[in-house]
Design an enzyme around this catalytic site. Structure first.
Site, mmCIF file in Angstrom:
data_model
loop_
_atom_site.group_PDB
_atom_site.id
_atom_site.type_symbol
_atom_site.label_atom_id
_atom_site.label_comp_id
_atom_site.label_asym_id
_atom_site.label_seq_id
_atom_site.Cartn_x
_atom_site.Cartn_y
_atom_site.Cartn_z
ATOM 1 C CE1 TYR A 138 32.715 129.722 6.705
ATOM 2 C CE2 TYR A 138 34.231 130.898 8.147
ATOM 3 C CZ TYR A 138 33.968 129.849 7.279
ATOM 4 O OH TYR A 138 34.960 128.950 6.992
ATOM 5 C CG ASP A 231 31.134 132.615 15.894
ATOM 6 O OD1 ASP A 231 32.234 132.882 16.419
ATOM 7 O OD2 ASP A 231 31.025 132.030 14.799
ATOM 8 C CE LYS A 259 38.329 135.262 11.964
ATOM 9 N NZ LYS A 259 38.876 135.016 10.659
#
Ligand SMILES: Cc1ncc(COP(=O)(O)O)c(C=O)c1O
Ligand SMILES: NCC(=O)CCC(=O)O
Length: 416
Positions: A138, A231, A259
């Site tokens: 994702y 990622d 994050k």
């Protein structure tokens, strides 16, 4: 009461929520009123030990005092200028110190923006259109990422979103995670700008890379002059201060972050080799811009978080908590497999091995959800979806938090 708030929410928001995974909580989402340390408090007067932690950013736990003080200091000085400020340099310096492959960086506002821009940059740099991603990885909620996507896209049965032009879909190639042969074949036969990969999959539950998978990607991409994008929106400053790259000893051309580097405030970033990053506006011709890019609140919270992480050996402490919790999970009688890398893990029921998205989808989701609901009744909040990761924080490094979690697992393990 959560039930009343939920009824009203259904009137205002599609599916009642502002991000789909939040609607996965059964029987309906509880509403949070407060968070402190390892705990969240609900509108119904319950407290829960939180292993979701805002889906990863809160590695210090909720409302960390040091981060709070720094953010308040910054708020006193103003919170948005559209003008450069010192703190963006301080955060960039710290990130590139820990992640040497990031020679230059651009701060944006979400992981979605980070991967979208990194992909555009890779295309601009290589003058190629195609990208290769992995089933179940994702990379956020933009068009190029919503092909065989994990996380909520898989949880809600739309790994391939509607509304994405065919022309876009033609440019995205998908391989199974841990399948180097597929990558080799695709790169040999097509002009691929970049391979984008989660160094540890954290969006189909947790799935580690097999030995030599990431090294293999590095070699194959170098052979075909394709860029390798890690990622690290989840893994950056989680697996180690240098992220998955340091942990696995593989260097990426471009890295996306999010994050943790925002300390719980909106953040994204992408960075990498100087010659690639310099293709970005205003030094180059690949466009990126943003009103809130490098906003001082996210920069300050991120910097404060990384300072605490340096001082307090946070990665080892959070890993210790994850070890203790997974030791107890191992004792569950229902057949299961647990995948853990350092301080992130997930349990899958009714399967023997989960090494890619196809295997993760075979796990008994209904058993996981039963376990998750049992845990909530016993005061512990695990992700409401099989396809998310369990995270630990510094605030969980506490004997009471660990023993209460262990007890809750014991009480929640009747699953047949
Ligand atoms: C690996 C990865 N990349 C990108 C994203 C997208 O980040 P955001 O939700 O901040 O847009 C996520 C988010 O969960 C993620 O886990
Ligand atoms: N693993 C996916 C995320 O962390 C994003 C959270 C969300 O979609 O709300």
């Amino acid at each position: 009461m959560s039930s009343e708030l939920w009824k009203e929410a259904l009137r205002y928001f599609p599916g009642g929520v502002n991000s789909p995974v939040r609607a996965a909580v059964k029987p309906y989402p509880f509403y949070v009123s407060q968070g402190k340390g390892a705990y969240i408090y609900t509108e119904d007067g319950n407290s829960l030990i939180d292993y979701v932690l805002g889906y990863g950013p809160l590695i210090l736990g909720h409302a960390n005092e040091y981060v709070k003080e720094k953010v308040i200091e910054q708020i006193e000085k103003g919170w948005l200028f559209g003008i450069p400020s010192r703190v963006e340099i301080e955060l960039a310096r710290k990130i590139s110190l820990h992640m040497p492959s990031i020679e230059k960086i651009r701060f944006v506002n979400s992981g979605t923006e980070a991967t979208m821009n990194a992909i555009r940059l890779a295309r601009g740099y290589t003058k190629r259109d195609k990208i290769l991603k992995f089933n179940g990885n994702y990379h956020g909620a933009h068009d190029y990422a919503l092909v065989d996507a994990g996380s909520a896209a898989s949880e809600f049965g739309v790994p391939n979103s509607e509304g994405i032009p065919q022309e876009v879909l033609k440019t995205v190639i998908v391989c199974e995670y841990n399948d180097l042969q597929c990558v080799e074949k695709k790169l040999k036969n097509e002009d691929v700008a970049a391979v984008i990969v989660e160094p540890v999959m954290g969006n189909m539950g947790v799935i580690p890379p097999e030995k030599d998978f990431l090294k293999g990607l590095r070699e194959i991409t170098s052979t075909y002059n394709t860029l390798l994008i890690f990622d690290e929106v989840i893994t950056g400053f989680r697996l180690s201060m240098g992220g998955g790259q340091e942990y696995f000893g593989v260097s990426a051309d471009l890295t996306t972050l999010g994050k943790i580097i925002g300390g719980g405030f909106p953040i994204g970033a992408f960075g990498g080799k100087r010659e690639i990053m310099d293709m970005l506006t205003p030094s180059g011709k690949v466009f990126n811009a943003g009103t809130f890019n490098a906003n001082p609140i996210s920069m300050t919270a991120g910097l404060a978080t990384l300072e605490v992480m340096e001082r307090e050996n946070v990665i080892e402490k959070t890993t210790y908590v994850a070890e203790k919790v997974t030791e107890e999970l191992e004792r569950i009688k229902y057949p299961h497999v647990i995948n853990r890398v350092k301080n992130m893990f997930q349990i899958f029921f009714g399967v023997e091995k989960v090494s890619n998205a196809t295997e993760a989808r075979r796990a008994k989701k209904e058993v996981y959800l039963k376990f998750q609901v049992n845990l909530m009744k016993n005061g512990v909040y695990f992700p409401p979806s099989q396809f998310e990761s369990v995270f630990t924080s510094l605030a969980h490094y506490d004997d009471n938090v660990i023993s209460d979690t262990v007890l809750a697992i014991k009480k929640s393990s009747e699953l047949s």
